[in-house]
Structure formats: C-alpha cells, structure tokens
Design a protein around this motif. Structure first.
Motif, short mmCIF file in Angstrom:
data_model
loop_
_atom_site.label_atom_id
_atom_site.label_comp_id
_atom_site.label_asym_id
_atom_site.label_seq_id
_atom_site.Cartn_x
_atom_site.Cartn_y
_atom_site.Cartn_z
N GLN A 125 43.31 36.75 36.10
CA GLN A 125 44.58 37.35 35.67
C GLN A 125 44.38 38.18 34.40
O GLN A 125 44.91 39.28 34.29
CB GLN A 125 45.64 36.27 35.43
N ARG A 126 43.60 37.65 33.45
CA ARG A 126 43.34 38.39 32.22
C ARG A 126 42.55 39.66 32.51
O ARG A 126 42.87 40.74 31.99
CB ARG A 126 42.58 37.49 31.23
N ALA B 103 42.31 45.44 33.31
CA ALA B 103 42.03 46.56 34.22
C ALA B 103 43.28 47.43 34.37
O ALA B 103 43.18 48.67 34.37
CB ALA B 103 41.57 46.04 35.58
N GLN B 104 44.45 46.81 34.49
CA GLN B 104 45.69 47.58 34.62
C GLN B 104 45.96 48.39 33.36
O GLN B 104 46.39 49.54 33.44
CB GLN B 104 46.87 46.65 34.93
N ARG B 105 45.70 47.80 32.19
CA ARG B 105 45.86 48.54 30.94
C ARG B 105 44.92 49.74 30.90
O ARG B 105 45.30 50.83 30.47
CB ARG B 105 45.63 47.62 29.73
N GLN B 106 43.68 49.52 31.33
CA GLN B 106 42.72 50.62 31.36
C GLN B 106 43.16 51.71 32.33
O GLN B 106 43.07 52.90 32.03
CB GLN B 106 41.33 50.12 31.74
N ASP C 19 46.25 52.36 33.24
CA ASP C 19 47.39 53.04 32.62
C ASP C 19 46.93 54.02 31.56
O ASP C 19 47.44 55.15 31.49
CB ASP C 19 48.36 52.02 32.01
N ALA C 20 45.97 53.60 30.74
CA ALA C 20 45.45 54.48 29.68
C ALA C 20 44.77 55.70 30.29
O ALA C 20 44.96 56.84 29.82
CB ALA C 20 44.47 53.71 28.79
N ILE C 21 44.01 55.50 31.36
CA ILE C 21 43.32 56.62 32.02
C ILE C 21 44.35 57.56 32.65
O ILE C 21 44.21 58.79 32.57
CB ILE C 21 42.32 56.10 33.07
N GLN C 22 45.39 56.99 33.26
CA GLN C 22 46.43 57.84 33.86
C GLN C 22 47.16 58.65 32.79
O GLN C 22 47.45 59.83 32.99
CB GLN C 22 47.43 56.98 34.64
N LYS C 23 47.45 58.02 31.65
CA LYS C 23 48.09 58.75 30.56
C LYS C 23 47.18 59.86 30.05
O LYS C 23 47.63 60.97 29.77
CB LYS C 23 48.47 57.80 29.42
N GLN C 24 45.91 59.53 29.91
CA GLN C 24 44.94 60.53 29.44
C GLN C 24 44.84 61.68 30.44
O GLN C 24 44.80 62.85 30.05
CB GLN C 24 43.58 59.87 29.23
#
Length: 152
Positions: A41-42, A47-50, A52-57
């Motif tokens: 889960q962690r 991975a989801q945060r990464q 999201d960050a890649i999508q924002k970038q």
C-alpha cells in the motif's frame, strides 16, 4: 504412575506440538501478510504520487511547448508579412522595369539586365514564403496535437 504421566505428557506433546507449530506458522503468515500489505500500500501510494508528479510535469511541459509554438507561429507570421511586403515591392519594381522599356526594346529578344536579379529575388521570396507557410502549418498541427493530448 510417574511413567504413565511421562508417557501421557509425551503423547500430548506429540499431539500438541504440530498444532502449536501450525498455529505459530499461521500467526507468522498473518503478521507477514499484514506487513507486506502495508508495504505494498505504501509503495502503491508512492507510485501514485510519482505518477501524479510526472503527469503534472508533462502537462506543464506541454503548456510551455504550446506557448513556445504559439510564439513561433506569431514570429513566422511576422516574417511572412515582411516577406509578402518585400515580394510586393519586388513585383512592383519588375513592372516598373518592364514599363520603363523603350518602344524599340519591345521587339528586342534580350531582357533588361535589371530584371534578372529582381526575378531571382522574387523566386527566392516565393520559396521562402512557402516554407514559412509550411512551418506555420506544422506548428499549428503540433499545438492541436498537444491540445488533444491534454483533453485525454
């Protein structure tokens, strides 16, 4: 009786020890699986945060690219206007030279020497104008593709 007690104890130990071992193994599996689930889960959240960050970038990169392409289109349009203006000047000079010919030159087979550089420049300007129009079209296509990607 002591022998019977020891014998009973040994019998019970023989019966109970596999059960205790199974219980210990089951408890260990449960604890390990809970720990593994938390780790998964962690890792999933990380991975989801990464992602999201890649999508924002990527979205920011697309936005900046779209801005740069829009600026390039405007610069190419300005260059196109300048080229069209210069082309109109050259065409006017060509007409002026053609109208300037003397009546006797009308039947002459040789061209006015002033026409050659003007015609060459006209060809160059027309080619340059076509290239600019192609580049503008390519930039606009790229902008549209970025817009489509952002909608997906």
């Amino acid at each position: 009786m002591e022998m019977a007690n020891l014998s009973d104890i040994a019998l019970w130990a023989t019966i109970v020890s596999p059960i205790v071992a199974i219980l210990i193994a089951a408890i260990t599996i449960i604890i390990t699986s809970c720990s593994n689930r938390k780790v998964v889960q962690r890792m999933s959240k990380d991975a989801q945060r990464q992602i999201d960050a890649i999508q924002k970038q990527a979205a920011e990169t697309n936005r900046l690219t779209r801005i740069q392409l829009s600026l390039a289109v405007e610069n190419y349009r300005l260059e196109s206007y300048k080229t069209k203006s210069r082309l109109a000047e050259v065409e006017a000079k060509i007409k002026e030279v053609e109208n300037d010919r003397s009546p006797g030159a009308f039947f002459s087979t040789s061209k006015d020497p002033r026409l050659k550089p003007l015609e060459d420049e006209k060809k160059h300007l027309e080619t340059h104008l076509q290239q600019l129009e192609r580049v503008i079209s390519d930039c606009q296509t790229a902008i549209n593709e970025i817009n489509i990607q952002n909608q997906i």
